[in-house]
Design a protein around this motif. Structure first.
Motif: not given
Length: 128
Positions: A61-72, A44-54, A104-107
């Motif tokens: 920004a936030e990233a999935a645990d599987s890629v934290k520290g490696r992907f930006t 299935e399609r899975e989340f990798v990372a997101v950046t949202t306007w504040s 809609w920039n839902r966060g």
């Protein structure tokens, strides 16, 4: 209507790096939440990372645990482009990577149902 076009995928050796780009059309890009997802064969399609306007010129920004520290994830609003810098790639990172926009920039949302527009995807293959 927003169009998203990904680029930068390819074949890389384990431990290598790639930078994916997603060019967006539309005047409101700077206020959209932008995400990266991936889909491996038979998965299935899975989340990798997101950046949202504040607000203002600020983003979070936030990233999935599987890629934290490696992907930006990052974005350049002047270029209407969001990036995914991928370092220390592993064979399990092999997938089609998709860019997505939440108008809609839902966060910091991780589910595919929160995104309104999708790119066509770019293949990333990591060879062991």
């Amino acid at each position: 209507q927003v169009q998203l076009v990904e680029s930068g995928g390819g074949l890389v050796q384990a431990g290598g790096s790639l930078r994916l780009s997603c060019a967006a059309s539309g005047r409101s890009f700077s206020t959209y939440a932008m995400g990266w997802f991936r889909q491996g064969p038979g998965q299935e399609r899975e989340f990798v990372a997101v950046t949202t306007w504040s607000g203002g010129n600020s983003y979070i920004a936030e990233a999935a645990d599987s890629v934290k520290g490696r992907f930006t994830i990052s974005r350049d609003s002047a270029k209407n482009t969001v990036y995914l810098q991928m370092n220390n790639l592993k064979p399990e990172d092999t997938a089609v990577y998709y860019c997505a926009a939440d108008r809609w920039n839902r966060g910091l949302r991780f589910g595919v149902e929160n995104y309104d527009y999708w790119g066509q995807g770019t293949q990333v293959t990591v060879d062991s």
